[in-house]
Design an enzyme around this catalytic site. Structure first.
Site, PDB file in Angstrom:
ATOM      1  N   ARG A 187       0.860  -1.184   0.000  1.00 20.05           N
ATOM      2  CA  ARG A 187       0.000   0.000   0.000  1.00 20.05           C
ATOM      3  C   ARG A 187       0.897   1.234   0.000  1.00 20.05           C
ATOM      4  O   ARG A 187       1.415   1.623   1.040  1.00 20.05           O
ATOM      5  CB  ARG A 187      -0.872  -0.049   1.271  1.00 20.05           C
ATOM      6  CG  ARG A 187      -2.023   0.923   1.307  1.00 20.05           C
ATOM      7  CD  ARG A 187      -2.645   0.938   2.708  1.00 20.05           C
ATOM      8  NE  ARG A 187      -1.896   1.814   3.583  1.00 20.05           N
ATOM      9  CZ  ARG A 187      -1.869   1.710   4.916  1.00 20.05           C
ATOM     10  NH1 ARG A 187      -2.535   0.766   5.531  1.00 20.05           N
ATOM     11  NH2 ARG A 187      -1.163   2.564   5.639  1.00 20.05           N
ATOM     12  N   HIS A 189      -3.691   4.429   4.673  1.00 21.70           N
ATOM     13  CA  HIS A 189      -4.854   3.527   4.649  1.00 21.70           C
ATOM     14  C   HIS A 189      -6.026   4.225   3.956  1.00 21.70           C
ATOM     15  O   HIS A 189      -6.622   3.705   3.026  1.00 21.70           O
ATOM     16  CB  HIS A 189      -5.232   3.108   6.074  1.00 21.70           C
ATOM     17  CG  HIS A 189      -6.591   2.497   6.177  1.00 21.70           C
ATOM     18  ND1 HIS A 189      -6.916   1.318   5.543  1.00 21.70           N
ATOM     19  CD2 HIS A 189      -7.726   2.913   6.801  1.00 21.70           C
ATOM     20  CE1 HIS A 189      -8.194   1.021   5.787  1.00 21.70           C
ATOM     21  NE2 HIS A 189      -8.699   1.978   6.536  1.00 21.70           N
ATOM     22  N   TYR A 228       3.467   5.374  11.686  1.00 19.00           N
ATOM     23  CA  TYR A 228       3.810   3.997  12.036  1.00 19.00           C
ATOM     24  C   TYR A 228       4.673   3.263  11.008  1.00 19.00           C
ATOM     25  O   TYR A 228       5.014   2.122  11.205  1.00 19.00           O
ATOM     26  CB  TYR A 228       2.524   3.189  12.306  1.00 19.00           C
ATOM     27  CG  TYR A 228       1.473   3.291  11.212  1.00 19.00           C
ATOM     28  CD1 TYR A 228       1.576   2.522  10.061  1.00 19.00           C
ATOM     29  CD2 TYR A 228       0.377   4.152  11.346  1.00 19.00           C
ATOM     30  CE1 TYR A 228       0.626   2.611   9.062  1.00 19.00           C
ATOM     31  CE2 TYR A 228      -0.586   4.244  10.354  1.00 19.00           C
ATOM     32  CZ  TYR A 228      -0.450   3.472   9.207  1.00 19.00           C
ATOM     33  OH  TYR A 228      -1.396   3.566   8.224  1.00 19.00           O
TER      34      TYR A 228
END
Lengths: 332, 371
Positions: free
Chosen positions: B259, B263, B272
Site C-alpha cells: 500500500r 490507509h 507507524y
C-alpha cells in the site's frame, strides 16, 4: 365459540406445516434452496426439514459446515445470484454469530445499493423457552431484529399460520426472520389445507373477540393467554390478538381493539426493558391516549438472563401471571 | 506404534516480470500479449491519475474519506483481466478500482460512493460486480454464495473475491474458505497482501509464515505471487479460474504487494511506517516495471507516456465533472429503498418528516382539542 377451538388433534403440527410449506415451495420454485446445520441427512434437529434432501437432492437441501455467519453470508450470496435461500439457524441463541451478516448486510443491501442488489432470504429460527432445552436454546430475541431497518420479523403460533406465513416469507423480495416457537412445534395438531395459500406478512389475527381488555401477544404465549382467559370469570370479555408478524407491526389491529376496550396487556417471553411491549405501549399512547381506561400492562420475561430449565417456567409469562396482569388491568 | 507424517505441504512463489522489467519468457508463454500489456499499462495510468485526483478532492473538501489504491494496480488489473467480463463476477473490497472499471463499472460510481451517495453502489444492470465492501472480510461469504448458485445452476461462471491481509484474521474468511472448499464452488480467493492493515503490519497480523498457506487447511490450491507483476497475477488467476470453471473448486492467491499510500485520507502512515520501507517498495511499483518492459519491447517511449497521461487526465476530469454534476438525492431516498413494499409507518415518517415530530398520531391532538 370455545376459546380453545384451534386446539384440535387432527391435521398437522407446526413442524409438519413448515415442512409441507418448504416442500411445496421447493416443488413450485426451483430457486428455493434450504441450507444449514444438520438440515439434510438428519432432517434438522427438530425434524422440520425431514425428507427434503431425499426428495430434492443434496444441492438444494445442503448440510453446511458448523458456522452460522457462514450460513447467513452464503445465503446472502445465493440471494444476490437470484436464488431464494431458506437458511436454518438451529436455535435463536446461535443467531449471534450470524448477526453481522444478517443485520449489516442482508438488511441493508437494498438501501445501500438503491435497489440494485436485493436479498430475498428467509432465515428460519426456532425460538423461545419451555421445552427444557440447554443453555442458549430458550431465548426470545425478536425485538432485537425488529429494531433493525430492512428486516421483516415473523413468528406464527399455529400450524395454519406457519404454512401461510412461510410461503409469504419465501416469496417476499426482502429478508425475513422467521421465528418458530419450539414450545408449539408438536404441542397440537390443526387442520391445514394441502393447497398453496399465503397469509400476508404484517397482519395480526384476532384470536378471540372481547370488549373489556385487549391482550396482545405472539408465539407460544398465545396458548398461555388462552389458558389464563379460561380461568378468568365468564363476564370478563377479553380480546386476544396474536401479532403473527413482529415487523412490520400491525398498528391498525392493535389500535382498533384498544380504542374499543380502553385497556391493554402485552405478553411476551423476552425481557421487559426495551422489549416489544414498550413499543406496543407507545403505539397505544400515540393512537389511543384518549381512549385509555388504564395504563398498558406488561407481562413479560424478567430483565435477567434466561435461567436453565429447572426455573424456566418461573421466568416465562405463564398463565397464572397473565391472569393476574389481566385482573390488575381490569381493576384499574 | 506408528509415528508418521500425515500432512506435508509447500507454497510456491511466482514472479514472471521482475522489478527491472525483465521477463521470464518461459513462464510468460501463453499469458499476455504485448498489446494487452500496453492496454493494461494505460489502465494503470488512468487509475493512478484517478487515485491522485480523488485524494485531492478529499483534501479540498469536495469528497469524504477515500482509500487510495496506489501501488496495487497490477494485482487488480492482472486478476480482473483474467476474468470474463459479463460472465464472471467480482466481489471486491475497496482497493480494486481498476478491476471494477475493467468489468464495466462506470468510473463515477466509486467517487459517488466516497462522496456519501449510495447511488455509487447502484450497480448498472449487466455489470457483474458487487458494490465495494467497507467492513473487513464479510464479502467473501457473499462471493461463496454467488459461486454456489452458479454451481447449483450448472452455469460455467466464476467469482473472484478480493480482500486484504488483515481480512484473513476475520472469522468470516475462514468460514468462507471452508464453505467454498467443502461445497467445491467456483470461487477464487484473491488476497491483496499489501503488508499493512491500517497501522498493523503483516508480521503482527498473523504468525502464519505466508497468507497463502492459510488456504492449505481448507484443502484449497494456493499460491503466492508477486502482486506487482502483471504477468504472474494474470497467469495464476487465469489458471485458478480455469480450474474453477472445469469443476475444480476454489483456489487461493496471495498477491504480495504494498500500500504505497495511507490507509485512507483519514490516516497518516508516517506515524507507524519506516520511510525506508516505503522507499524500497516505491522501487517495486508495478507501473515502473511494466513501463520498462514495454520500453524494452520498443512499445513505449516518453511521447506515448505523455499522451497516456494527457488522456488519463481528460478521462478523470470528465468523471469528476459527471460525479459532481449529479444532484443531491432527495430526502425521500432515505426511506424508499428500505423494503420493496414500504410499511405504512415508514411511509408516514417519510411523508410527515417536515410537518410533524413523527411522534404523536395527529388525529389524537385533534380529538383532545374537541374534547
Amino acid at each position: 365459540m370455545p376459546r380453545t377451538e384451534v386446539m384440535n388433534t387432527k391435521g398437522l403440527t407446526l413442524v409438519d406445516a413448515i415442512n409441507e410449506a418448504l416442500a411445496q415451495e421447493m416443488e413450485r420454485d426451483e430457486r428455493v434452496v434450504v441450507l444449514g446445520e444438520d438440515v439434510g441427512l438428519n432432517g434438522g434437529v427438530f425434524r422440520v426439514t425431514e425428507g427434503l434432501q431425499k426428495r430434492f437432492g443434496a444441492e438444494r437441501v445442503a448440510d453446511t459446515p458448523l458456522a452460522e455467519s457462514g450460513i447467513m453470508g452464503t445465503a446472502i450470496g445465493l440471494a444476490m445470484a437470484g436464488m431464494r435461500p431458506v437458511p436454518e439457524i438451529q436455535f435463536e441463541g446461535f443467531l449471534g454469530p450470524a448477526y453481522d451478516q444478517l443485520v449489516n448486510h442482508a438488511a441493508r443491501y437494498r438501501t445501500r445499493s438503491r435497489g440494485a442488489v436485493t436479498i430475498p432470504l428467509t432465515v428460519r429460527v426456532p425460538v423461545g423457552g419451555g421445552i427444557h432445552a440447554p443453555e442458549l436454546h430458550s431465548d426470545s430475541p425478536e425485538a432485537i431484529y425488529a429494531h433493525h431497518p430492512g428486516l421483516k420479523v415473523v413468528m406464527p403460533s399455529t400450524p395454519y399460520d406457519a404454512k401461510g406465513l412461510l410461503l409469504s416469507a419465501i416469496r417476499d423480495p426482502d429478508p425475513v426472520v422467521f421465528f418458530e416457537p419450539k414450545r408449539v412445534y408438536r404441542s397440537f395438531r390443526e387442520s391445514v389445507p394441502e393447497e398453496d395459500y399465503t397469509i400476508p406478512i404484517g397482519q395480526a389475527k384476532v384470536v378471540a373477540e372481547g370488549t373489556d381488555v385487549t391482550v396482545v401477544t405472539w408465539g407460544a404465549p398465545v396458548f398461555q393467554c388462552l389458558a389464563a382467559m379460561d380461568e378468568l370469570p365468564e363476564d370478563a370479555s377479553i380480546e386476544l390478538i396474536d401479532l403473527r408478524t413482529i415487523y412490520p407491526i400491525d398498528v391498525d389491529t392493535i389500535v382498533e381493539s384498544v380504542r374499543k376496550t380502553g385497556r391493554c396487556v402485552v405478553v411476551h417471553e423476552a425481557p421487559k426493558t426495551a422489549g416489544l411491549g414498550a413499543e406496543i405501549a407507545t403505539i397505544i399512547q400515540e393512537h389511543c391516549f384518549l381512549h385509555l381506561e388504564a395504563p398498558v400492562q406488561r407481562c413479560t420475561g424478567f430483565d435477567t438472563v434466561m435461567p436453565y430449565y429447572k426455573l424456566e417456567l418461573d421466568y416465562l409469562p405463564e398463565s397464572p401471571r397473565i391472569q393476574k396482569a389481566i385482573e390488575e388491568c381490569l381493576a384499574y | 506404534m506408528p509415528r508418521k507424517v500425515v500432512y506435508e505441504a509447500r507454497v510456491e512463489y511466482v514472479q514472471i516480470l521482475d522489478e527491472e522489467g525483465r521477463l521470464d519468457a518461459r513462464l510468460a508463454a501463453g499469458t499476455l500479449t504485448d498489446e494487452q500489456v500496453a492496454f493494461l499499462y494505460e489502465q494503470m495510468v488512468i487509475c493512478r491519475q484517478y487515485d491522485e485526483v480523488a485524494f485531492k478532492l478529499q483534501r479540498s473538501g469536495r469528497m469524504g474519506t477515500y482509500p487510495q489504491n496506489k501501488g496495487q494496480e497490477a494485482a487488480a488489473l492482472g486478476s480482473g483481466f483474467a476474468a470474463k467480463k459479463g460472465a464472471d463476477f467480482l466481489v471486491p473490497c475497496y482497493r480494486e478500482n481498476a478491476a471494477l472499471f475493467l468489468h464495466g463499472l462506470p468510473m463515477e460510481h466509486i467517487l459517488l460512493h466516497w462522496m456519501g451517495d449510495e447511488r455509487g453502489n447502484q450497480i448498472p444492470e449487466g455489470v457483474n460486480v458487487t458494490p465495494i465492501s467497507i467492513p473487513i472480510g464479510t464479502q467473501m461469504l457473499h462471493a461463496t454464495g454467488i459461486a454456489w448458485a452458479y454451481k447449483i445452476r450448472r452455469e460455467p461462471r466464476c467469482v473472484i473475491t478480493y480482500f486484504g491481509d488483515g481480512a484473513t484474521s476475520e472469522g468470516d474468511f475462514h468460514e468462507a474458505a471452508n464453505f467454498a472448499s467443502t461445497l467445491q464452488v467456483p470461487c477464487v480467493f484473491f488476497c491483496q497482501n499489501n503488508q499493512w492493515a491500517i497501522s498493523v503490519p503483516r508480521e503482527t497480523q498473523t504468525a502464519s509464515e505466508t497468507i497463502a498457506q492459510k488456504a492449505l487447511a481448507y484443502g484449497m490450491p494456493t499460491v503466492q505471487v508477486d502482486g506487482n507483476d502483471l504477468f504472474a497475477v494474470y497467469k495464476e488467476t487465469r489458471d485458478a479460474l480455469d480450474r474453477a470453471r472445469s469443476g475444480g473448486g476454489p483456489s487461493f492467491i496471495e498477491a504480495v504487494t504494498y500500500r504505497l499510500g495511507d490507509h485512507t485520507t483519514a490516516d497518516d502512515a508516517r506515524r507507524y511506517r519506516d520511510p525506508e520501507e516505503v522507499a524500497a517498495w516505491q522501487q517495486k511499483d508495478p507501473m515502473i516495471r511494466t513501463r520498462k518492459y514495454l520500453e524494452s519491447k520498443g512499445l513505449w517511449d516518453d511521447n506515448r507516456q505523455r499522451a497516456a497521461e494527457e488522456r488519463a487526465k481528460a478521462i478523470v476530469q470528465e468523471v469528476v465533472r459527471t460525479a459532481e454534476g449529479i444532484e443531491k438525492p432527495t430526502t425521500d431516498d432515505i426511506f424508499n429503498f428500505t423494503f420493496a413494499d414500504l410499511p405504512a409507518e415508514i411511509a408516514r415518517q417519510r411523508d410527515t418528516l417536515r410537518t410533524s415530530s413523527i411522534g404523536q398520531e395527529p388525529t389524537q391532538a385533534a380529538l383532545r382539542a374537541g374534547h
